[in-house]
Design an enzyme around this catalytic site. Structure first.
Site, PDB file in Angstrom:
ATOM      1  N   CYS A 116      -1.958  -4.164   0.900  1.00  0.00           N
ATOM      2  CA  CYS A 116      -2.113  -3.025   1.817  1.00  0.00           C
ATOM      3  C   CYS A 116      -3.065  -3.328   2.970  1.00  0.00           C
ATOM      4  O   CYS A 116      -2.805  -2.929   4.110  1.00  0.00           O
ATOM      5  CB  CYS A 116      -2.539  -1.773   1.064  1.00  0.00           C
ATOM      6  SG  CYS A 116      -4.039  -1.908   0.089  1.00  0.00           S
TER       7      CYS A 116
ATOM      8  N   HIS B 296       1.358   2.202   1.648  1.00  0.00           N
ATOM      9  CA  HIS B 296       1.656   2.213   0.219  1.00  0.00           C
ATOM     10  C   HIS B 296       3.025   2.803  -0.095  1.00  0.00           C
ATOM     11  O   HIS B 296       3.174   3.724  -0.896  1.00  0.00           O
ATOM     12  CB  HIS B 296       0.565   2.963  -0.534  1.00  0.00           C
ATOM     13  CG  HIS B 296      -0.784   2.354  -0.384  1.00  0.00           C
ATOM     14  ND1 HIS B 296      -1.681   2.758   0.573  1.00  0.00           N
ATOM     15  CD2 HIS B 296      -1.379   1.344  -1.057  1.00  0.00           C
ATOM     16  CE1 HIS B 296      -2.781   2.039   0.480  1.00  0.00           C
ATOM     17  NE2 HIS B 296      -2.623   1.169  -0.500  1.00  0.00           N
TER      18      HIS B 296
ATOM     19  N   ASP C  10       0.148   5.032   6.313  1.00  0.00           N
ATOM     20  CA  ASP C  10      -0.095   4.575   4.949  1.00  0.00           C
ATOM     21  C   ASP C  10       0.879   3.450   4.598  1.00  0.00           C
ATOM     22  O   ASP C  10       2.094   3.634   4.662  1.00  0.00           O
ATOM     23  CB  ASP C  10       0.094   5.753   3.993  1.00  0.00           C
ATOM     24  CG  ASP C  10      -0.371   5.462   2.589  1.00  0.00           C
ATOM     25  OD1 ASP C  10      -0.621   4.279   2.263  1.00  0.00           O
ATOM     26  OD2 ASP C  10      -0.489   6.411   1.794  1.00  0.00           O
TER      27      ASP C  10
END
Length: 393
Positions: free
Chosen positions: A74, A280, A278
């Site tokens: 990430c 993820h 994000d």
């Protein structure tokens, strides 16, 4: 933890919370919006940022390594996003907008090519992970904001198409003299022999049709990355207003950082909430056709972006700025100087004309750092890694 490993197939975009109805302005990378009258413009701006997430089923890193970065990549993806924004500003301009199913300029695909999950793309997960091995980071190991910044700086040396001057300001100090010297230098590309051949260039970050020239220029576009620690375990409230003002600057590239268990790419704020992309979400790796057409929709966040309270931010971050011209840099310096006038706010970093005598680390200016240089720099910032937890696969 489950939210950090969503798959693209099961993701319900309707579940994302919309922007709050507030009179507070929304700031996105130096642009100010009203949620009441410019909501479509806000979402268009967000959707135009390159969104890099976990991917699966890409070619094995190093030939025998991982074929997915789910659970460990990430921060690498956040590094890609902040650097991609610099390339977008460099080649397309801050006001460029992506529109679904609308033909984009070649420069857009040239930028996107540079980040595809393949070993011959300049800023691919493969290149970042393998360059990190040379700096003491094993593949699959967590990168802090400073580490990924150092690796991207080394990779940028090979990107002669963009010809960026990348400076990482250490010790919370930005030295104007050093940056001017770096940006005015016309250095040959170190490692030019490692660049792809003509037959390869149409499918990576140095594509056919991209103008590469050795003609001297007065100023190489600057990517300025500033690793910071804004507290011990939590962000010091005295830095909050200064952090907000960084998103107001037209030169803003955003912030990479996050909170325990996850790294994010922060692109703005509204009220007391940070706005971020994000990484993820696990998506299938994009495969190129014979014509090198890139299905690009999965590289753009087409739902309202995520938000989190500023107080939730982990204190280890890296702030980014892009100055295409020397005038941009001079303007940025003036804006930073004005930040010292904010009542009750602490400056996040110091801006000085010349290097203070107590800072003797000249090596950070080198475009090609050796391993001992990076190891020394990373020892100073090792604490940044301790506050993050590695996601389990």
């Amino acid at each position: 933890m489950d939210a950090a490993t969503l798959t693209y197939d099961t993701l319900r975009f309707a579940e994302f919370e919309d922007f709050p109805e507030t009179s507070e302005p929304v700031w996105i990378l130096g642009r100010k919006y009203s949620i009441f009258t410019e909501k479509d413009e806000i979402l268009s701006d967000v959707a135009s940022r390159l969104w890099f997430t976990y991917r699966r089923n890409f070619p094995a890193i190093g030939g025998t390594g991982p074929t997915s970065d789910t659970g460990w990549g990430c921060m690498l993806r956040c590094g890609q996003m902040i650097f991609a924004q610099a390339l977008v500003c460099r080649h397309l301009g801050r006001d460029w907008r992506w529109t679904q199913r609308k033909r984009q300029p070649d420069s857009y695909f040239n930028v996107l090519n540079a980040f595809l999950d393949r070993k011959d793309s300049y800023y691919s997960i493969h290149q970042i992970a393998q360059m990190g091995v040379g700096e003491g980071k094993s593949i699959g190991q967590w990168y802090g904001p400073n580490t990924v910044a150092q690796v991207l700086k080394k990779l940028a040396v090979f990107d002669t198409w963009s010809s960026l001057a990348v400076h990482i300001a250490m010790d919370n100090t930005v030295v104007m003299e050093e940056i001017r010297r770096l940006c005015r230098a016309n250095l040959p590309c170190a490692g030019a022999a490692a660049l792809p051949t003509d037959s390869e260039r149409h499918c990576n970050g140095f594509p056919a049709g991209a103008e590469v020239t050795n003609r001297p220029s007065a100023w190489r576009p600057l990517v300025l990355l500033i690793p910071l620690r804004l507290g011990l375990t939590d962000i010091n409230e005295a830095y909050v207003e200064t952090l907000k003002h960084c998103f107001m600057m037209p030169q803003s590239l955003g912030v990479i950082g996050g909170k325990p268990n996850s790294a994010h790419y922060f692109i703005g704020y509204v009220g007391e909430e940070l706005i971020y992309l994000d990484p993820h979400t696990t998506q299938p790796a994009v495969e190129l056709t014979d014509s090198c057409f890139i299905p690009d929709e999965s590289f753009h966040c087409q739902h309202p972006p995520s938000r989190m309270g500023i107080g939730e931010l982990d204190p280890s971050i890296a702030v980014g700025f892009f100055c295409k011209t020397e005038e941009d840099f001079n303007d940025w310096c003036q804006q930073v100087k004005k930040l010292s006038q904010l009542g009750g706010a602490l400056p996040m970093f110091e801006l000085v004309e010349q290097q203070p005598s107590h800072l003797a680390c000249q090596d950070v200016l080198n475009l090609s750092l050796d391993s001992s240089d990076v190891e020394r720099l990373e020892r100073f910032f090792d604490s940044e890694d301790e506050d993050f937890e590695i996601l389990s696969l």
